[in-house]
Design an enzyme around this catalytic site. Structure first.
Site, PDB file in Angstrom:
ATOM      1  N   GLY A   3      -8.743  17.119  15.709  1.00 50.42           N
ATOM      2  CA  GLY A   3      -8.945  18.075  16.791  1.00 50.42           C
ATOM      3  C   GLY A   3      -7.650  18.504  17.445  1.00 50.42           C
ATOM      4  O   GLY A   3      -7.359  19.694  17.561  1.00 50.42           O
ATOM      5  N   LEU A   4      -6.820  17.523  17.838  1.00 54.38           N
ATOM      6  CA  LEU A   4      -5.593  17.879  18.542  1.00 54.38           C
ATOM      7  C   LEU A   4      -4.638  18.625  17.631  1.00 54.38           C
ATOM      8  O   LEU A   4      -3.886  19.488  18.071  1.00 54.38           O
ATOM      9  CB  LEU A   4      -4.933  16.621  19.106  1.00 54.38           C
ATOM     10  CG  LEU A   4      -5.698  16.038  20.310  1.00 54.38           C
ATOM     11  CD1 LEU A   4      -5.088  14.729  20.746  1.00 54.38           C
ATOM     12  CD2 LEU A   4      -5.709  17.036  21.466  1.00 54.38           C
ATOM     13  N   ASP A   8     -30.281   8.234 -26.780  1.00 57.27           N
ATOM     14  CA  ASP A   8     -30.799   8.194 -25.408  1.00 57.27           C
ATOM     15  C   ASP A   8     -30.264   6.991 -24.627  1.00 57.27           C
ATOM     16  O   ASP A   8     -30.415   6.933 -23.407  1.00 57.27           O
ATOM     17  CB  ASP A   8     -32.334   8.199 -25.407  1.00 57.27           C
ATOM     18  CG  ASP A   8     -32.904   9.606 -25.621  1.00 57.27           C
ATOM     19  OD1 ASP A   8     -32.106  10.518 -25.909  1.00 57.27           O
ATOM     20  OD2 ASP A   8     -34.128   9.796 -25.504  1.00 57.27           O
ATOM     21  N   ASP A  18     -11.289  14.798  21.552  1.00 62.33           N
ATOM     22  CA  ASP A  18     -10.787  15.247  20.251  1.00 62.33           C
ATOM     23  C   ASP A  18     -11.877  16.016  19.503  1.00 62.33           C
ATOM     24  O   ASP A  18     -11.601  16.926  18.730  1.00 62.33           O
ATOM     25  CB  ASP A  18     -10.313  14.057  19.412  1.00 62.33           C
ATOM     26  CG  ASP A  18      -9.514  14.508  18.204  1.00 62.33           C
ATOM     27  OD1 ASP A  18      -8.300  14.735  18.359  1.00 62.33           O
ATOM     28  OD2 ASP A  18     -10.106  14.666  17.125  1.00 62.33           O
TER      29      ASP A  18
END
Lengths: 435, 523
Positions: free
Chosen positions: B412-413, B36, B277
Site C-alpha cells: 500500500g505505502l 490410463d 496500509d
C-alpha cells in the site's frame, strides 16, 4: 553387421538372452505422450487427438505446466452425441478441423491422432485425413496415425507418427549420390552437433523428422538409414520399403555409443580412418573427460530399470561399460532384437532382461534387489523414494538432450544427481544430529 | 465433438481415484487400456504422495480385445484382493472400457469376494471429474452405511462428520485440521472425516454422528442429501471460507448441535484489512474463477472483507452453476459458466482486472498478461501443496487468504509513493512491487497491461465489452498523459476514458477528455 563392434565369438553378451516376459499391469504412458516432443520438433505441425477427456487430461498432465499461449496440440473430445450416432462423427471432425485451421493459419501439417476410444469405435481416421486433405490442400497436409494405448506404448507413438510420414517423403533417385538419413527425434542442439560431425567426414546427411513439414528429406535406394532412437520399428520398415538400407549400430548414447554410431555411418560411406579420427577426436576426448567427473558417483553402484521408453538397453550399456555401474534388472516395454542386436552384444552376459510388465511383481523384485538407483516412471518414483530408494524419472531421459559427445556428461549427470543429492541430505542430517 | 486444448476437470474415473486415494483401505480396480495409469502421477507428483494410489488397472491392449478382456478384469480383481486385502473394493471402467461393455460390476460380483464390492457407473462421455468423485462417495455410502445402532450416551458432546475432502483436493489436508480444531473449540467432536482418512468401516458408521458438515459440496452434497433422506441426518449449508462465512458456519453448527453461539472467532486478517496500509486495496478490480464453492466464497471475501470490487465471477462447475449465478447477481454481475479457458482469458482481457483469483490456468493467463494472481481453487499444481500449514477454511484460512491475495500486489505505502512521485526515476510505473524482485528494471507487465485486445473474444463475454474497432482514437498527448498514470490503474483509466468518450461521441480522445473522464468517474 557393423564391423565396428568387434564381437568375439566367446563373448556375445546378451545376444542369446531370453528375457523374462511379463503380461500384467503396465505402468507406462500411451503413444499420445510423444506429441509432447513431436510438436516441439515439427514446428508447423498441429496434433489433433480424436479421443476422450482422458486423452486431453493425459496430454495436459504429461505436459505439466507446458501450456503455451497457443499449444500446437489439442483433443477433439468425442461425446455422447457422436457415440449415439446423433451426430456423424466424420462431419463433426470436419467442423472441428475447419474451426481449428481457421484460427491457426500458420499450420502446414495436421496429424489426426487416433486414441483408444477412436480405435474401439473404429472411427476411420485415414478416410477423414484423405477427405480433409482434399479440402485444405495445398495449404495444409493432413495425415493420421494412432497413438492409442491399445496399440502403442509411449515412444511407439513417435514411431507411428514417423511411419505415417514416410510415404510423404520425396523420392531420392537411384542415380543420385548416396546420402544418409538419421531417423528419430533429436533435440535441435544434438542434431546440429551430429550433423556437423557427419558433414565434416564428407557425408551428405538429413534428419527425419525435419523441423518444418515443408522440408521433408528425400528417400530412395541410395539412402542409408541410421536410427537415432531405438523405438522406430515401423518407421525403419517403411523406409526400407522405399528402398533405403538400414545400418546397424549401437545408439548414440555415451562416448562409446556415439563413436560406434558415427563409425557405422563412416564405414558405410567409406570414410577413411584418419579422417574419422581427426573429426571425432576432440569431442570424444571432451566427452570422456565429462563422463569421468561422474564416474566416482556411479562406479560399483547398482541400477534397476523399469520399462518406459525402449531407451533402457542403450542406457544400461552406457552406465555399465562407461560408468562402471552394476545392472540388476533392465526392463523394456518391447525388445526389438534386430535393432537392439549391437546393444545386446555389449551388455554383460547374464544380465536380467525383462520385457513387458507386471508392475506389482516388478516392484517386489526391485525392493528385493534394493538397487542404489532405480530408473522408473513418475507414478512410481516418489513411492519408491518414500521406501528409501533413490530414483531417476525415466521421462527426463526422453525430454532432455542426452545423445552425442557433448551431452555425455549431462547424461551421466542425470543418473549421478539423485545419488549426490541423497548423500548431501544424509550428510546434512548427520551434522544436525551431531550438533 | 468438442475441440479442447486444456481442461479444468479430468474424466470421472479420476474423481473416483481421488476418493479411493483419500480413503485408507479401499482398492479400486479400473478396467482401462494401457496408458490410463498416467493418472497415478497426479497423486505421486503433484501431491507428492509417498504411496501409489490404491488402483489396479487392467491395461488391456489391442491383442487382448480379440480375446477375453472380461477374464482379464476378473483376474485383476482377484489378484488385487489377494495382494492388498482391502476393506472394500470399487470396480469400474474408464472411457475405453465403457465402450467394450464388459460389465465390471457383474464380473466382480461373480467372484463372491468376502468384502463389499461397489460397482461404479461413471459415464465418461457425459460427466467429469468432480461429478465422478461425488458419485463414487455417494455409491460407497449407499453400499456401506449401516443404520445407527447405539444410542448416544447421555451427556456426550455433540458429534458430526466432515464430508468431502479427497486426495488431490486444494488444501483439504489443512482444512480438515482447521475445522476439526474450530469445532472442538465449540464443544463438538468429529466422528468421521470422509473420504480423506476414512476406512470402509468408518463409512459404515457415518450414522453415529448427529449431523454432517459438508466441506466441499462438489464431492459431498449428494452423499449428505442422501444421509438426510435415508438416516435423518441434517447437514450444513455454509462453507466456512472467509471470516463472514466462518461466523455463519459457527452459528449454523451451534444450531444443529444445540449449543449457544459463542463470540466470533478472532482472525488477524480482520485487523490487517482495517489497517492503513490496506487503504490501497479499496476498490481494486478483481476477477474470480474456480470451482463453485471456492469462487463463491472468494467473491464474498473480496467484496465484504477486502473491500475489492468484483468485476467478474465464474466457474467451470456446471453442476453448481446456479449457486454461482446467484452470487454474481448479488454483485450486479453475470456469471461466466464455461470450461473453455479461452473464454475465461477473453473475459479477463476485456475486463483488465488488477488481481485475478483463479486456478492453475488463470495463473498462466495472468502471467501472460502480466497481471497479479493468486490461486484459490483446483485444478492446482505442485506449488499449491505447500509444506506449511495453509488452510483456506476457518480463522486461519482467512489469514492465509489475506496474505496470499495481497502478496502479488504492490504494498500500500509503495503504491502511495508511486502515486505521489509519478514518473520519478525510482518510483515509476514500470517498477515491479519491491518485494517481488526485478528492482529498477522495467518489467514487461505494463506493456502487457496496456495491450489492447485485438482478437475477437472466443465466446461472448457476460458483460458487453467495447469493441476496439469502434473506439475513438487517442491523440498523441493524451496517450502520453495516460502513460504518466501508474500502470496498476492505467488499464482502468483507459477503459473509463474510452467509455466516457464513446458515450459522448467524442471524435478523438484528448488530454481534456482524459481528465473529464477522470472527474466523471471519481466519486
Amino acid at each position: 553387421m557393423s564391423p565396428v563392434i568387434p564381437i568375439r565369438p566367446e563373448a556375445t553378451g546378451c545376444s542369446d538372452v531370453r528375457p523374462l516376459v511379463e503380461r500384467g499391469q503396465r505402468e507406462v504412458f500411451c503413444g499420445l505422450t510423444g506429441i509432447m516432443w513431436l510438436h516441439r520438433k515439427i514446428q508447423d505441425a498441429f496434433f489433433l487427438v480424436v479421443g476422450s477427456r482422458t486423452c486431453a487430461h493425459l496430454l495436459q498432465s504429461a505436459a505439466g505446466v507446458m501450456i503455451f499461449a497457443e499449444p500446437r496440440f489439442g483433443t477433439a473430445i468425442i461425446d455422447e452425441r457422436d457415440l449415439a450416432g446423433i451426430a456423424d462423427a466424420q462431419d463433426e471432425l470436419d467442423r472441428v478441423v475447419d474451426e481449428l485451421l481457421a484460427k491457426r493459419p500458420g499450420i502446414r501439417m495436421l496429424f489426426l491422432v487416433g486414441s483408444c476410444p477412436s480405435e474401439v469405435i473404429k472411427l476411420d481416421l485415414s478416410r477423414a485425413a484423405q477427405r480433409l486433405q482434399q479440402r485444405h490442400a495445398p495449404q495444409v497436409r493432413v495425415l493420421n496415425y494412432s497413438g492409442s494405448g491399445i496399440e502403442t506404448t509411449f515412444t511407439q507413438g513417435e514411431d507411428a507418427c514417423l511411419a505415417a510420414l514416410v510415404p510423404e517423403l520425396p523420392a531420392h533417385s537411384a542415380t543420385q549420390a548416396p546420402s544418409l538419413l538419421v531417423a528419430g527425434s533429436l533435440a535441435d542442439v544434438v542434431e546440429d552437433q551430429l550433423g556437423a560431425l557427419l558433414q565434416a567426414m564428407g557425408i551428405d546427411v538429413a534428419f527425419f523428422p525435419p523441423r518444418r513439414s515443408t522440408a521433408l528429406p528425400a528417400v530412395g535406394p541410395n539412402t542409408r538409414i541410421l536410427l537415432a532412437q531405438p523405438y522406430l520399428a515401423d518407421t525403419a520398415r517403411a523406409l526400407e520399403r522405399r528402398g533405403a538400407q538400414l545400418l546397424t549400430a549401437p545408439f548414440p548414447l555415451g562416448v562409446e555409443g556415439t563413436t560406434a554410431w558415427l563409425q557405422a555411418a563412416a564405414t558405410a560411406f567409406g570414410v577413411d580412418a584418419a579422417l574419422f579420427e581427426q573429426v571425432t577426436r576432440a569431442p570424444r576426448e571432451r566427452g570422456t573427460r565429462a563422463l569421468a567427473a561422474h564416474r566416482p558417483w556411479l562406479e560399483g553402484r547398482s541400477v534397476f530399470f523399469f520399462p518406459d521408453s525402449q531407451l533402457e538397453l542403450p542406457l544400461a550399456r552406457c552406465l555399465q561399460r562407461e560408468l562402471g555401474m552394476r545392472l540388476t534388472e533392465v526392463g523394456t516395454p518391447y525388445l526389438h532384437r534386430q535393432h537392439m542386436a549391437a546393444e545386446l552384444a555389449l551388455l554383460p552376459a547374464g544380465t536380467r532382461l525383462s520385457e513387458g510388465q507386471d508392475v506389482d511383481r516388478q516392484l517386489e523384485r526391485c525392493l528385493q534387489d534394493a538397487p542404489d538407483l532405480t530408473v522408473c516412471g513418475l507414478g512410481l518414483a516418489n513411492p519408491l523414494e518414500a521406501q528409501g530408494l533413490s530414483t531417476k524419472w525415466a521421462i527426463e531421459l526422453v525430454f532432455t538432450p542426452i545423445q552425442g559427445y557433448e551431452q555425455a556428461g549431462d547424461l551421466a549427470g542425470l543418473f549421478s544427481r539423485p545419488l549426490r543429492r541423497r548423500e548431501l541430505l544424509t550428510a546434512g542430517q548427520a551434522v544436525q544430529r551431531a550438533a | 465433438m468438442q475441440l479442447t486444448l486444456w481442461t479444468y476437470e479430468g474424466p470421472p474415473h479420476v474423481g473416483a481415484m481421488r476418493v479411493a486415494t483419500g480413503l485408507r483401505d479401499v482398492h479400486y480396480v479400473l478396467h482401462a487400456p494401457q496408458g490410463d495409469t498416467y493418472a497415478d502421477l497426479l497423486f505421486t507428483m503433484i501431491e507428492r504422495r509417498g504411496q501409489r494410489p490404491p488402483v489396479t488397472y487392467t491395461t488391456f491392449q489391442a491383442r487382448d480385445l480379440g480375446g477375453d478382456t472380461a477374464e482379464m478384469f476378473k483376474t485383476a480383481v482377484r489378484e488385487a484382493h489377494a495382494r492388498f486385502q482391502p476393506g472394500a473394493m470399487l470396480v469400474g471402467a474408464s472411457c475405453t472400457a465403457e465402450l467394450i461393455q464388459d460389465d465390471p460390476g457383474g464380473l466382480a460380483a461373480a467372484l463372491n469376494l468376502p468384502i463389499p464390492v461397489v460397482p461404479l457407473e461413471l459415464p465418461s462421455y457425459q460427466r467429469k471429474e468432480n461429478w465422478g468423485a461425488s458419485e463414487t462417495f455417494y455409491q460407497l455410502a449407499r453400499h456401506l452405511v449401516q443404520p445407527r445402532s447405539t444410542e448416544k450416551p447421555v451427556g456426550a458432546r455433540p458429534r458430526c462428520n466432515l464430508l468431502g475432502p479427497t486426495a488431490l483436493g486444494f488444501r483439504h489436508r489443512d482444512d480438515i485440521t482447521e475445522i476439526t480444531r474450530l469445532l472442538d473449540s465449540l464443544g463438538i467432536d468429529v466422528a468421521v472425516t470422509a473420504p480423506m482418512g476414512a476406512s470402509a468401516a468408518d463409512i459404515a458408521r457415518l450414522t453415529e454422528a448427529d449431523f454432517n458438515v459438508v466441506l466441499y459440496p462438489e464431492t459431498a452434497l449428494a452423499t449428505a442429501q442422501w444421509l438426510e433422506r435415508a438416516h435423518g441426518m441434517p447437514y450444513t449449508r455454509t462453507v466456512p471460507i472467509g471470516l463472514g462465512a466462518t461466523r455463519d458456519f459457527v452459528a449454523e453448527v451451534c444450531g444443529l448441535a444445540g449449543l449457544p453461539v459463542p463470540p466470533t472467532p478472532d482472525a488477524r486478517a480482520q485487523w490487517y484489512s482495517r489497517s492503513v496500509d490496506s487503504t490501497y486495496l479499496t476498490g481494486k478490480r478483481v476477477f474470480i474463477f474456480g470451482d463453485a464453492t471456492h469462487a463463491v466464497a472468494a467473491a464474498r471475501i473480496a467484496h465484504e472483507e477486502m473491500g475489492f470490487e468484483v468485476v467478474g465471477l465464474g466457474t467451470y462447475s456446471r453442476e453448481f452453476a446456479r449457486e454461482v449465478r446467484e452470487a454474481a447477481t448479488r454483485l450486479g454481475l453475470t456469471a461466466l459458466i464455461t470450461d473453455d479457458y479461452l473464454a475465461v482469458q477473453a473475459q479477463i482481457e476485456a475486463l483488465q482486472p488488477e488481481l485475478i483469483l483463479g486456478t492453475q490456468m488463470e495463473r498462466h493467463i495472468a502471467k501472460r498478461l502480466g497481471l497479479p494472481c493468486a490461486v484459490i481453487s483446483s485444478p492446482v499444481h505442485v506449488q499449491d501443496f505447500p509444506a506449511r500449514y495453509a488452510p483456506q477454511m476457518g480463522p486461519e484460512g482467512a489469514n492465509v487468504m489475506f496474505d496470499t491475495w495481497v502478496h502479488p500486489l504492490m504494498m500500500g505505502l509503495e503504491e502511495h509513493l508511486i502515486g505521489m512521485f509519478r514518473e520519478d526515476f525510482e518510483f515509476h510505473a514500470g517498477a515491479a512491487p519491491s518485494h517481488l524482485g526485478g528492482h529498477g528494471a522495467v518489467r514487461s507487465a505494463p506493456e502487457a497491461n496496456e495491450t489492447r485486445v485485438e482478437t475477437a473474444p472466443v465466446a461472448a463475454p457476460a458483460k458487453p465489452i467495447l469493441n476496439p474497432g469502434q473506439l475513438p482514437p487517442w491523440s498523441a498527448d493524451a496517450e502520453r498523459e495516460l502513460g504518466k498514470i501508474p500502470f496498476f490503474v492505467r488499464g482502468k483509466a483507459r477503459r473509463n476514458t474510452e467509455r466516457f468518450a464513446c458515450e459522448r461521441g467524442v471524435a478523438t480522445i484528448t488530454i481534456e477528455t482524459l481528465y473529464d473522464a477522470k472527474a466523471h468517474f471519481s466519486r
